[in-house]
Design a protein around this motif. Structure first.
Motif, PDB file in Angstrom:
ATOM      1  N   THR A  99      42.955  24.547 -17.895  1.00  0.00           N
ATOM      2  CA  THR A  99      41.421  24.704 -17.880  1.00  0.00           C
ATOM      3  C   THR A  99      41.151  24.461 -16.402  1.00  0.00           C
ATOM      4  OG1 THR A  99      41.387  22.035 -17.769  1.00  0.00           O
ATOM      5  CG2 THR A  99      41.316  23.079 -19.937  1.00  0.00           C
ATOM      6  N   GLY A 100      39.839  24.991 -16.059  1.00  0.00           N
ATOM      7  CA  GLY A 100      39.364  24.960 -14.697  1.00  0.00           C
ATOM      8  C   GLY A 100      39.329  23.442 -14.159  1.00  0.00           C
ATOM      9  N   THR A 101      38.883  22.430 -15.262  1.00  0.00           N
ATOM     10  CA  THR A 101      38.771  21.025 -14.867  1.00  0.00           C
ATOM     11  C   THR A 101      40.218  20.689 -14.071  1.00  0.00           C
ATOM     12  OG1 THR A 101      37.269  20.673 -16.256  1.00  0.00           O
ATOM     13  CG2 THR A 101      38.560  18.876 -15.522  1.00  0.00           C
ATOM     14  N   GLU A 102      41.119  21.043 -14.662  1.00  0.00           N
ATOM     15  CA  GLU A 102      42.689  20.763 -14.240  1.00  0.00           C
ATOM     16  C   GLU A 102      42.955  21.445 -12.968  1.00  0.00           C
ATOM     17  OE1 GLU A 102      45.679  20.498 -17.397  1.00  0.00           O
ATOM     18  OE2 GLU A 102      44.192  21.712 -18.146  1.00  0.00           O
ATOM     19  N   ALA A 103      42.508  22.747 -12.870  1.00  0.00           N
ATOM     20  CA  ALA A 103      42.741  23.361 -11.301  1.00  0.00           C
ATOM     21  C   ALA A 103      42.178  22.621 -10.306  1.00  0.00           C
ATOM     22  CB  ALA A 103      42.408  24.862 -11.423  1.00  0.00           C
ATOM     23  N   VAL A 104      40.797  22.516 -10.823  1.00  0.00           N
ATOM     24  CA  VAL A 104      40.196  21.550  -9.456  1.00  0.00           C
ATOM     25  C   VAL A 104      40.928  20.359  -9.242  1.00  0.00           C
ATOM     26  CG1 VAL A 104      38.039  20.540  -9.214  1.00  0.00           C
ATOM     27  CG2 VAL A 104      37.818  22.438 -10.218  1.00  0.00           C
ATOM     28  N   GLN A 105      41.123  19.637 -10.126  1.00  0.00           N
ATOM     29  CA  GLN A 105      41.888  18.324  -9.833  1.00  0.00           C
ATOM     30  C   GLN A 105      43.130  18.613  -8.731  1.00  0.00           C
ATOM     31  OE1 GLN A 105      40.704  15.139 -10.503  1.00  0.00           O
ATOM     32  NE2 GLN A 105      38.837  16.278 -10.990  1.00  0.00           N
ATOM     33  N   TYR A 127      29.162  22.639 -10.568  1.00  0.00           N
ATOM     34  CA  TYR A 127      29.842  21.917 -11.498  1.00  0.00           C
ATOM     35  C   TYR A 127      31.334  22.313 -11.223  1.00  0.00           C
ATOM     36  CZ  TYR A 127      31.508  20.983 -16.220  1.00  0.00           C
ATOM     37  OH  TYR A 127      32.377  20.495 -17.150  1.00  0.00           O
ATOM     38  N   HIS A 128      32.055  21.100 -11.277  1.00  0.00           N
ATOM     39  CA  HIS A 128      33.595  21.328 -11.112  1.00  0.00           C
ATOM     40  C   HIS A 128      34.398  20.463 -12.198  1.00  0.00           C
ATOM     41  CE1 HIS A 128      32.767  23.048  -7.234  1.00  0.00           C
ATOM     42  NE2 HIS A 128      31.959  21.923  -6.967  1.00  0.00           N
ATOM     43  N   GLY A 129      34.034  20.499 -13.503  1.00  0.00           N
ATOM     44  CA  GLY A 129      34.527  19.776 -14.445  1.00  0.00           C
ATOM     45  C   GLY A 129      34.191  18.750 -14.892  1.00  0.00           C
ATOM     46  N   TRP A 130      34.686  18.017 -15.953  1.00  0.00           N
ATOM     47  CA  TRP A 130      34.024  16.965 -16.747  1.00  0.00           C
ATOM     48  C   TRP A 130      34.678  15.665 -16.279  1.00  0.00           C
ATOM     49  CZ3 TRP A 130      36.233  14.030 -20.773  1.00  0.00           C
ATOM     50  CH2 TRP A 130      37.364  14.529 -21.039  1.00  0.00           C
ATOM     51  N   MET A 185      33.148  24.029  -3.107  1.00  0.00           N
ATOM     52  CA  MET A 185      31.803  24.668  -3.716  1.00  0.00           C
ATOM     53  C   MET A 185      32.335  25.754  -4.630  1.00  0.00           C
ATOM     54  SD  MET A 185      30.449  27.166  -0.730  1.00  0.00           S
ATOM     55  CE  MET A 185      30.303  25.779   0.656  1.00  0.00           C
ATOM     56  N   GLU A 186      31.256  26.276  -5.481  1.00  0.00           N
ATOM     57  CA  GLU A 186      30.965  27.517  -5.968  1.00  0.00           C
ATOM     58  C   GLU A 186      30.467  28.247  -4.876  1.00  0.00           C
ATOM     59  OE1 GLU A 186      29.373  27.853 -10.233  1.00  0.00           O
ATOM     60  OE2 GLU A 186      28.807  25.664  -9.734  1.00  0.00           O
ATOM     61  N   PRO A 187      31.359  29.412  -4.410  1.00  0.00           N
ATOM     62  CA  PRO A 187      30.870  30.060  -3.349  1.00  0.00           C
ATOM     63  C   PRO A 187      29.412  30.855  -3.652  1.00  0.00           C
ATOM     64  CG  PRO A 187      32.856  31.001  -4.299  1.00  0.00           C
ATOM     65  CD  PRO A 187      32.551  29.716  -4.932  1.00  0.00           C
ATOM     66  N   VAL A 221      35.935  29.300 -10.771  1.00  0.00           N
ATOM     67  CA  VAL A 221      36.171  29.391 -12.179  1.00  0.00           C
ATOM     68  C   VAL A 221      35.342  30.186 -12.894  1.00  0.00           C
ATOM     69  CG1 VAL A 221      36.199  27.949 -14.278  1.00  0.00           C
ATOM     70  CG2 VAL A 221      37.393  27.234 -12.331  1.00  0.00           C
ATOM     71  N   ILE A 222      34.151  30.630 -12.502  1.00  0.00           N
ATOM     72  CA  ILE A 222      33.098  31.510 -13.212  1.00  0.00           C
ATOM     73  C   ILE A 222      33.327  32.778 -12.242  1.00  0.00           C
ATOM     74  CG2 ILE A 222      30.978  32.154 -13.712  1.00  0.00           C
ATOM     75  CD1 ILE A 222      30.300  29.200 -14.144  1.00  0.00           C
ATOM     76  N   ALA A 223      33.186  32.752 -11.236  1.00  0.00           N
ATOM     77  CA  ALA A 223      33.112  34.056 -10.366  1.00  0.00           C
ATOM     78  C   ALA A 223      33.980  34.922 -10.275  1.00  0.00           C
ATOM     79  CB  ALA A 223      32.722  33.569  -8.915  1.00  0.00           C
TER      80      ALA A 223
HETATM   81  C1  LIG Z   1      32.620  26.384 -11.495  1.00  0.00           C
HETATM   82  C2  LIG Z   1      33.355  25.649 -12.378  1.00  0.00           C
HETATM   83  N1  LIG Z   1      34.477  24.930 -12.273  1.00  0.00           N
HETATM   84  C3  LIG Z   1      35.198  24.282 -13.355  1.00  0.00           C
HETATM   85  C4  LIG Z   1      34.818  24.359 -14.431  1.00  0.00           C
HETATM   86  C5  LIG Z   1      35.657  23.683 -15.144  1.00  0.00           C
HETATM   87  O1  LIG Z   1      36.511  24.590 -16.273  1.00  0.00           O
HETATM   88  P1  LIG Z   1      37.010  24.139 -17.736  1.00  0.00           P
HETATM   89  O2  LIG Z   1      35.582  24.034 -18.659  1.00  0.00           O
HETATM   90  O3  LIG Z   1      37.720  25.340 -18.107  1.00  0.00           O
HETATM   91  O4  LIG Z   1      37.454  22.810 -17.607  1.00  0.00           O
HETATM   92  C6  LIG Z   1      33.902  24.876 -14.844  1.00  0.00           C
HETATM   93  C7  LIG Z   1      33.536  25.434 -16.351  1.00  0.00           C
HETATM   94  O5  LIG Z   1      32.362  25.943 -16.501  1.00  0.00           O
HETATM   95  C8  LIG Z   1      33.113  25.645 -13.971  1.00  0.00           C
HETATM   96  O6  LIG Z   1      31.956  26.602 -14.185  1.00  0.00           O
END
Ligand SMILES: Cc1ncc(COP(=O)(O)O)c(C=O)c1O
Length: 407
Positions: A99-105, A127-130, A185-187, A221-223
């Motif tokens: 998941t993106g959440t894990e990649a950010v961590q 947003y960088h995950g939950w 950041m989200e660029p 993760v989105i772009a």
């Molecule tokens: C920019 C960004 N980073 C991280 C995440 C987290 O990704 P995931 O939902 O796959 O854990 C998201 C999810 O929408 C995101 O938009």
């Protein structure tokens, strides 16, 4: 609801808890009640190639017949790594996760390990995950934990700033730069309003990070793979030290990636910095990446996506204008934002000047008329959207708006 809290398995879906989808193909969803929808949500982004892309599904099925996860390596990992790095162009090494959440961590941990510092600068509305150390929301102008039960102490090392304001960042780094491990950041701030960086902003952020020895992380993760093969990094011509990817990378399958400079990423390889996960780089995931990124490289759909998105954005604007409504459509053809209002939006704060609540009230009417879109106003375009979908989308939008304003 009888089996699952709120009837959903991700809180992001709470608003649509009553919607049951039976199947999906291309740019279309079909509900159990026989309703069809033109899909501009794309499962929150992953279905960039459209739903059920035949060659990706086939590749995954074929590969999984010989096993899914081994606790050892397999050749598809190598091919997936090659393709992702080829597509990105700037990164030396890649690690896959689910998941993106894990990649950010992983990115944040690596940045802290490399710099020996603890603080992270991040931005309002991104947003960088939950998880506890990244999930934030704003209440009465103050940013803090977004969920009950979230440890506020996990946000103590976060410095939360307005985005698109290089002076403010320079100011903060002047005082606290020596404690800052990463700027993340989200660029392009897609999650809140699909807002592009101001001209020169990313360059200045890059310069400030270099000046203060800070790791620059782009959360793509989105772009990533959506705005073009090289994502936002390529579009805006500014290279981060690390970047996270997900969603469009794997044709709907759960895969994310962290890519970056060799001298940083190598720390995972020595075991000095831990990045783990039972399901990372499974056969399913890697077959999906090879098939999806392979297609994006061999038959890039980006011109097609841009054509559809541009025509759709223009068509929506016209419908609003014809009714004298302040319908605002902004962003990029592959991901744009729809709302009501007329102000210049450059960051989260100016975004709040729009009538976001009014658009959110309109969304159930759009869904009723067969348009599958998100309440927060973001529309995603896929490679499967064509002229037929454009026609259907504009007709349905017009009907929905007519009914809604006359109700
Ligand atoms: C920019 C960004 N980073 C991280 C995440 C987290 O990704 P995931 O939902 O796959 O854990 C998201 C999810 O929408 C995101 O938009």
């Amino acid at each position: 609801m009888r089996l699952t809290p709120g009837g959903v398995h991700s809180n992001v879906r709470l608003a649509g808890a009553r919607d049951f989808i039976q199947r999906a193909q291309g740019a279309w969803l079909y509900s159990v009640d026989g309703q069809d929808y033109v899909d501009y949500l794309l499962g929150q982004g992953p279905n960039f190639l459209g739903h059920a892309p035949g060659h990706v599904i086939d590749a995954v099925f074929r590969a999984c017949k010989d096993g899914v996860i081994f606790g050892g390596q397999h050749e598809l990992e190598v091919r997936a790594g090659e393709l992702v790095l080829e597509a990105l162009g700037w990164a030396d090494l890649v690690r896959f996760s689910m998941t993106g959440t894990e990649a950010v961590q992983a990115a944040l941990r690596l940045a802290r390990a490399v710099t020996g510092r603890t603080k992270v600068v991040r931005f309002e509305g991104h947003y960088h995950g939950w998880l506890d150390n990244v999930l934030i929301s704003e209440r009465d102008g103050r940013w803090g934990p977004a969920s009950r039960g979230q440890l506020a102490s996990h946000l103590e090392d976060s410095i939360i700033l307005p985005w698109n304001d290089a002076e403010r960042l320079a100011d903060v780094l002047e005082r606290a730069g020596e404690q800052v491990a990463a700027v993340i950041m989200e660029p392009i701030m897609i999650n809140a309003g699909v807002i592009e960086p101001r001209a020169g902003y990313l360059e200045e952020v890059r310069r400030l990070c270099d000046e203060h020895g800070i790791v620059l992380i782009f959360d793509e993760v989105i772009a990533g793979f959506r705005l073009g093969l090289g994502g936002a990094t390529e579009r805006y011509g500014v290279t981060p030290d690390l970047a996270t990817y997900g969603k469009a990378i794997a044709g709907g399958f759960p895969v994310a990636a962290l890519a970056g400079r060799a001298d940083l990423m190598a720390r995972f390889g020595t075991g000095e910095v831990n990045h783990s996960g039972t399901f990372n780089a499974s056969v399913m995931a890697m077959a999906a990446v090879v098939a999806s990124v392979g297609t994006l490289i061999d038959e890039p759909p980006y011109d097609r996506v841009a054509e559809h998105g541009t025509a759709l954005m223009a068509g929506l604007r016209e419908i609003g204008l014809a009714r004298n409504l302040p319908l605002r459509v902004s962003g990029l053809p592959a991901a744009f934002h729809v709302s009501f209002g007329d102000v210049e939006v450059t960051d989260y704060r100016s975004l709040q000047q729009l009538d976001l609540a009014r658009y959110e009230r309109f969304v159930p009417v759009l869904v009723e008329h067969g348009l599958w879109v998100a309440g927060r106003g973001v529309w995603y375009v896929s490679a499967a959207h064509g002229p037929k979908e454009l026609d259907a989308a504009l007709t349905r939008f017009e009907k929905a708006l007519t009914q809604w304003v006359s109700a």
